[in-house]
Design a protein around this motif. Structure first.
Motif, mmCIF file in Angstrom:
data_model
loop_
_atom_site.group_PDB
_atom_site.id
_atom_site.type_symbol
_atom_site.label_atom_id
_atom_site.label_comp_id
_atom_site.label_asym_id
_atom_site.label_seq_id
_atom_site.Cartn_x
_atom_site.Cartn_y
_atom_site.Cartn_z
ATOM 1 N N VAL A 55 -43.817 84.120 14.333
ATOM 2 C CA VAL A 55 -44.489 83.968 15.145
ATOM 3 C C VAL A 55 -44.458 85.237 16.139
ATOM 4 N N TYR A 56 -45.552 86.013 16.373
ATOM 5 C CA TYR A 56 -45.378 87.252 17.161
ATOM 6 C C TYR A 56 -46.737 87.239 17.872
ATOM 7 N N ARG A 57 -46.730 88.455 18.799
ATOM 8 C CA ARG A 57 -47.816 88.801 19.520
ATOM 9 C C ARG A 57 -48.447 90.045 19.053
ATOM 10 N N LYS A 58 -49.867 89.888 19.289
ATOM 11 C CA LYS A 58 -50.773 91.296 18.677
ATOM 12 C C LYS A 58 -51.999 90.994 19.409
ATOM 13 N N ASP A 59 -52.377 92.266 20.247
ATOM 14 C CA ASP A 59 -53.754 92.431 20.677
ATOM 15 C C ASP A 59 -53.927 91.185 21.533
ATOM 16 N N GLY A 60 -53.210 90.861 22.437
ATOM 17 C CA GLY A 60 -53.533 89.715 23.373
ATOM 18 C C GLY A 60 -53.616 88.243 22.870
ATOM 19 N N SER A 113 -43.562 68.335 8.753
ATOM 20 C CA SER A 113 -43.946 68.693 10.251
ATOM 21 C C SER A 113 -43.133 69.540 10.694
ATOM 22 N N ARG A 114 -43.669 70.345 11.842
ATOM 23 C CA ARG A 114 -43.054 71.450 12.633
ATOM 24 C C ARG A 114 -43.566 71.441 13.840
ATOM 25 N N VAL A 115 -42.803 71.644 14.935
ATOM 26 C CA VAL A 115 -43.322 71.877 16.461
ATOM 27 C C VAL A 115 -42.878 73.508 16.638
ATOM 28 N N ILE A 116 -43.656 74.109 16.914
ATOM 29 C CA ILE A 116 -43.536 75.801 17.191
ATOM 30 C C ILE A 116 -43.551 76.073 18.604
ATOM 31 N N ALA A 117 -42.548 76.300 19.376
ATOM 32 C CA ALA A 117 -42.715 76.690 20.865
ATOM 33 C C ALA A 117 -43.363 78.000 20.874
ATOM 34 N N LEU A 118 -44.168 78.359 21.709
ATOM 35 C CA LEU A 118 -44.968 79.487 21.919
ATOM 36 C C LEU A 118 -44.335 80.426 23.149
ATOM 37 N N PRO A 119 -44.356 81.626 23.035
ATOM 38 C CA PRO A 119 -43.699 82.480 24.017
ATOM 39 C C PRO A 119 -44.350 82.711 25.279
ATOM 40 N N VAL A 120 -45.671 82.380 25.156
ATOM 41 C CA VAL A 120 -46.572 82.397 26.484
ATOM 42 C C VAL A 120 -47.704 81.533 26.155
ATOM 43 N N GLU A 121 -48.374 81.252 27.375
ATOM 44 C CA GLU A 121 -49.269 80.034 27.428
ATOM 45 C C GLU A 121 -50.571 80.586 26.777
ATOM 46 N N VAL A 122 -51.215 79.766 26.080
ATOM 47 C CA VAL A 122 -52.352 80.266 25.246
ATOM 48 C C VAL A 122 -53.698 79.425 25.472
ATOM 49 N N LEU A 123 -54.716 79.763 24.947
ATOM 50 C CA LEU A 123 -56.117 78.881 25.038
ATOM 51 C C LEU A 123 -56.336 77.997 23.798
ATOM 52 N N PRO A 124 -55.874 77.018 23.785
ATOM 53 C CA PRO A 124 -55.968 76.004 22.435
ATOM 54 C C PRO A 124 -57.355 75.975 21.990
ATOM 55 N N ASP A 125 -58.302 75.918 22.876
ATOM 56 C CA ASP A 125 -59.719 75.857 22.295
ATOM 57 C C ASP A 125 -60.325 77.107 21.767
ATOM 58 N N LYS A 126 -59.644 78.308 21.948
ATOM 59 C CA LYS A 126 -60.184 79.586 21.180
ATOM 60 C C LYS A 126 -59.506 79.788 19.992
ATOM 61 N N ILE A 140 -54.299 82.579 18.317
ATOM 62 C CA ILE A 140 -54.496 81.977 19.370
ATOM 63 C C ILE A 140 -54.440 83.079 20.706
ATOM 64 N N PRO A 141 -55.733 83.239 21.543
ATOM 65 C CA PRO A 141 -55.542 84.007 22.479
ATOM 66 C C PRO A 141 -54.453 83.615 23.595
ATOM 67 N N GLU A 142 -53.824 84.541 24.228
ATOM 68 C CA GLU A 142 -52.967 84.364 25.170
ATOM 69 C C GLU A 142 -53.909 84.095 26.534
ATOM 70 N N LYS A 143 -53.296 83.138 27.536
ATOM 71 C CA LYS A 143 -53.963 82.671 28.682
ATOM 72 C C LYS A 143 -53.454 83.766 29.572
ATOM 73 N N GLU A 144 -54.496 84.146 30.458
ATOM 74 C CA GLU A 144 -54.309 85.396 31.332
ATOM 75 C C GLU A 144 -53.452 84.679 32.480
ATOM 76 N N PRO A 145 -52.458 85.426 32.928
ATOM 77 C CA PRO A 145 -51.550 84.873 33.793
ATOM 78 C C PRO A 145 -52.353 84.948 35.175
ATOM 79 N N GLU A 146 -52.166 83.550 35.759
ATOM 80 C CA GLU A 146 -52.602 83.209 37.092
ATOM 81 C C GLU A 146 -51.673 83.581 38.122
ATOM 82 N N GLU A 147 -52.283 83.874 39.391
ATOM 83 C CA GLU A 147 -51.536 84.218 40.569
ATOM 84 C C GLU A 147 -50.655 82.913 40.810
#
Length: 159
Positions: A55-60, A113-126, A140-147
């Motif tokens: 699991v890694y992050r790349k380009d948002g 089966s495997r459950v993988i925790a993600l490091p940030v919130e994401v947009l599942p529908d994208k 999976i695109p990362e969700k923009e942080p909300e105020e």
């Protein structure tokens, strides 16, 4: 004596309280240590029903790569939530061997089966998934942080 109110529930299922902000990180670190420890004693990939992932992050995006060799992509079920990915698959096709003496049998057939925790919130529908050469890649695109919540109000004042 009056009991203090429970803190507001936020984020990924943790009770938020200023002095507890490190608990989420501690939980992730403990999970990583246990995963590392278990992976040393479990046979690779399907042995014992384990699925190995990167699991890694790349380009948002958050990228999840899972090794699932020998599977038909139609036998893989993926569910994506804002904070985790759930993979389920079934490898069928175990064949009966007509032999009086089986020398070795290491291939795994059955459900995994495997459950993988993600490091940030994401947009599942994208999310998008691709299966090539036994590797499932989920992007999976990362969700923009909300105020932080709350409402901004104007202050009335007199001169």
């Amino acid at each position: 004596m009056r009991r203090p109110e429970l803190p507001e529930r936020r984020g990924r299922g943790m009770w938020w309280y200023p002095s507890w902000t490190g608990i989420d990180k501690l939980q992730e670190e403990i999970s990583r240590v246990f995963d590392d420890f278990a992976s040393r004693f479990m046979p690779p990939v399907f042995g014992g029903g384990a699925v190995t992932v990167d699991v890694y992050r790349k380009d948002g995006n958050v990228i999840v790569e899972a090794e699932l060799p020998g599977l038909d992509p139609r036998d893989i079920d993926i569910k994506i939530y804002e904070d985790k990915v759930v993979l389920r698959a079934e490898k069928s096709g175990a064949k009966e061997v007509e032999s009086e003496e089986i020398i070795r049998s290491e291939r795994y057939y059955g459900k995994v089966s495997r459950v993988i925790a993600l490091p940030v919130e994401v947009l599942p529908d994208k999310a998008k998934a691709r299966y090539k050469n036994g590797v499932l890649t989920i992007t999976i695109p990362e969700k923009e942080p909300e105020e932080e919540g709350g409402y901004r109000i104007d202050i009335e004042y007199e001169d």
